[in-house]
Design a protein around this motif. Structure first.
Motif, PDB file in Angstrom:
ATOM      1  N   SER A 114      40.327  59.759  44.577  1.00  0.00           N
ATOM      2  CA  SER A 114      39.918  60.255  43.265  1.00  0.00           C
ATOM      3  C   SER A 114      39.864  59.080  42.302  1.00  0.00           C
ATOM      4  O   SER A 114      40.295  57.972  42.616  1.00  0.00           O
ATOM      5  CB  SER A 114      40.895  61.320  42.740  1.00  0.00           C
ATOM      6  OG  SER A 114      42.041  60.723  42.159  1.00  0.00           O
ATOM      7  N   ARG A 118      43.004  61.041  37.246  1.00  0.00           N
ATOM      8  CA  ARG A 118      42.608  62.413  37.563  1.00  0.00           C
ATOM      9  C   ARG A 118      42.826  62.685  39.051  1.00  0.00           C
ATOM     10  O   ARG A 118      42.491  61.865  39.897  1.00  0.00           O
ATOM     11  CB  ARG A 118      41.149  62.645  37.196  1.00  0.00           C
ATOM     12  CG  ARG A 118      40.696  64.107  37.327  1.00  0.00           C
ATOM     13  CD  ARG A 118      39.424  64.359  36.543  1.00  0.00           C
ATOM     14  NE  ARG A 118      38.917  65.712  36.723  1.00  0.00           N
ATOM     15  CZ  ARG A 118      39.383  66.797  36.092  1.00  0.00           C
ATOM     16  NH1 ARG A 118      40.401  66.658  35.239  1.00  0.00           N
ATOM     17  NH2 ARG A 118      38.867  67.983  36.294  1.00  0.00           N
ATOM     18  N   TRP A 119      43.402  63.822  39.329  1.00  0.00           N
ATOM     19  CA  TRP A 119      43.650  64.314  40.681  1.00  0.00           C
ATOM     20  C   TRP A 119      44.591  63.425  41.486  1.00  0.00           C
ATOM     21  O   TRP A 119      44.281  62.971  42.572  1.00  0.00           O
ATOM     22  CB  TRP A 119      42.340  64.562  41.437  1.00  0.00           C
ATOM     23  CG  TRP A 119      41.430  65.530  40.756  1.00  0.00           C
ATOM     24  CD1 TRP A 119      40.112  65.334  40.445  1.00  0.00           C
ATOM     25  CD2 TRP A 119      41.755  66.848  40.295  1.00  0.00           C
ATOM     26  NE1 TRP A 119      39.599  66.433  39.799  1.00  0.00           N
ATOM     27  CE2 TRP A 119      40.600  67.385  39.699  1.00  0.00           C
ATOM     28  CE3 TRP A 119      42.924  67.621  40.300  1.00  0.00           C
ATOM     29  CZ2 TRP A 119      40.563  68.661  39.127  1.00  0.00           C
ATOM     30  CZ3 TRP A 119      42.891  68.883  39.731  1.00  0.00           C
ATOM     31  CH2 TRP A 119      41.729  69.385  39.164  1.00  0.00           C
ATOM     32  N   ASP A 133      33.775  68.900  38.652  1.00  0.00           N
ATOM     33  CA  ASP A 133      33.641  67.522  38.199  1.00  0.00           C
ATOM     34  C   ASP A 133      32.271  66.965  38.595  1.00  0.00           C
ATOM     35  O   ASP A 133      31.820  67.184  39.723  1.00  0.00           O
ATOM     36  CB  ASP A 133      34.729  66.643  38.823  1.00  0.00           C
ATOM     37  CG  ASP A 133      36.113  66.961  38.293  1.00  0.00           C
ATOM     38  OD1 ASP A 133      36.239  67.851  37.432  1.00  0.00           O
ATOM     39  OD2 ASP A 133      37.082  66.310  38.749  1.00  0.00           O
ATOM     40  N   THR A 136      33.531  61.878  41.404  1.00  0.00           N
ATOM     41  CA  THR A 136      34.892  61.470  41.749  1.00  0.00           C
ATOM     42  C   THR A 136      34.781  60.077  42.343  1.00  0.00           C
ATOM     43  O   THR A 136      33.797  59.387  42.098  1.00  0.00           O
ATOM     44  CB  THR A 136      35.567  62.485  42.702  1.00  0.00           C
ATOM     45  OG1 THR A 136      36.935  62.099  42.893  1.00  0.00           O
ATOM     46  CG2 THR A 136      34.862  62.566  44.039  1.00  0.00           C
ATOM     47  N   GLY A 202      44.509  62.050  30.575  1.00  0.00           N
ATOM     48  CA  GLY A 202      43.626  62.452  31.673  1.00  0.00           C
ATOM     49  C   GLY A 202      44.316  62.680  32.993  1.00  0.00           C
ATOM     50  O   GLY A 202      43.648  62.827  34.019  1.00  0.00           O
ATOM     51  N   THR A 204      45.760  64.662  35.923  1.00  0.00           N
ATOM     52  CA  THR A 204      45.739  65.997  36.522  1.00  0.00           C
ATOM     53  C   THR A 204      46.316  65.897  37.926  1.00  0.00           C
ATOM     54  O   THR A 204      46.322  64.819  38.531  1.00  0.00           O
ATOM     55  CB  THR A 204      44.322  66.595  36.598  1.00  0.00           C
ATOM     56  OG1 THR A 204      43.489  65.726  37.380  1.00  0.00           O
ATOM     57  CG2 THR A 204      43.718  66.784  35.224  1.00  0.00           C
TER      58      THR A 204
END
Length: 314
Positions: A114, A118-119, A133, A136, A202, A204
């Motif tokens: 990712s 994020r992620w 999204d 990525t 940001g 996640t």
């Protein structure tokens, strides 16, 4: 590549990690050991099979180790005794304690699927598709003791389109990881690549997938359900219930339209959702092969006006 080949350990287990290992071998690094998860029973016969990384490493003639934990002092000592310049980690599946992370001269570099931050976490590929999204990528990260919190070294982007599946995105990211890890290693070794701390904004988390997530809830938007279908096949798979059977949906098309959610609105399996209509295009009954929608409806009647069950909500 740097003039003197770096001495590495590679740590990975599933298909995602195989291209990365191949990239390291092609680049001419010295692979002192390959670490992966132990062989496990798979398939209907529950026959013990090596992981994809173990199979590839053995085919390349590389030594393979698969400890179940790095907590024992003897495992830490054995790793330190390798005298590594660096370790490369890609979807390994074991938590690495500080003693392991600090044993190689240049530390441990992770190939993460990712664009961090994020992620972070276990299922970044699937979560990116499910969230809608637009893109990525891969982040090459200098590992620390946190969950994907280490400083970033290199990043590369892969777009997510309306037909992107978990399988196609997995393959694209694995190939990109194999491409980026070599300049990352060489840059760290030469001192020309400076780690960049991850931004605090940001963040996640990509939670681990569960079987229960595969149940289609037609109260959701059709577009969101289409993303779920593309993200969760082949595992855990996506399905709805009909007359006591779990019908898998392997592909679908979101369309404009309306109706009471979960209601079949026509004889061509258009299913009204919270917003829009979902029309499955590839389905599978238990114990049967996947078939196109028309072939499925020839053998399984789902008439206009039927209301399909939705999963219970907590």
């Amino acid at each position: 590549m740097v003039s003197t080949p770096l001495r590495l350990a590679f740590m990975g287990t599933p298909d995602f990690a195989v291209p990365v290992l191949g990239g390291l071998v092609r680049a001419g690094y010295e692979i002192a050991a390959v670490y992966c998860q132990p062989p496990r029973p798979t398939g209907r016969g529950h026959k013990t099979q090596p992981s994809p990384v173990q199979a590839r490493a053995e085919a390349l003639g590389l030594p393979v180790r698969h400890p179940v934990s790095f907590k024992p002092e003897e495992e830490k000592a054995a790793f330190a005794a390798l005298g590594l310049d660096a370790a490369v980690v890609a979807a390994y599946g074991l938590i690495l304690p500080r003693a392991i992370l600090e044993a190689p001269r240049l530390g441990c570099l992770n190939v993460h699927g990712s664009l961090l931050p994020r992620w972070r976490g276990a299922a970044p590929i699937q979560r990116a598709i499910m969230a809608g999204d637009p893109a990525t990528g891969i982040t090459i990260m200098q590992m620390d003791v946190g969950l994907d919190t280490g400083a970033m070294l290199l990043r590369g982007t892969v777009p997510i389109g309306p037909e992107t599946t978990a399988e196609s995105l997995h393959d694209a990211l694995a190939a990109l990881g194999a491409e980026l890890i070599v300049p990352a290693l060489d840059g760290v070794a030469a001192g020309t690549l400076v780690p960049e701390p991850q931004p605090e904004d940001g963040v996640t988390y990509a939670a681990k997938l569960t079987r229960e997530e595969g149940a289609l809830d037609f109260r959701e938007d059709a577009a969101a359900l289409d993303r779920k279908i593309r993200a969760l096949n082949p595992w855990p798979g996506v399905w709805f219930e009909h007359q006591g059977e779990r019908i898998k949906v392997l592909a679908a098309q979101p369309e404009a339209g309306d109706g009471a959610p979960s209601t079949v609105i026509d004889d061509d399996l258009g299913i009204a959702c919270g917003t829009g209509v979902l029309r499955p295009t590839l389905l599978q009954r238990p114990g049967r092969a996947p078939v196109e929608r028309r072939a499925f409806l020839n053998g399984t009647r789902i008439a206009a006006g039927e209301v399909l069950p939705c999963p219970a909500t907590n």
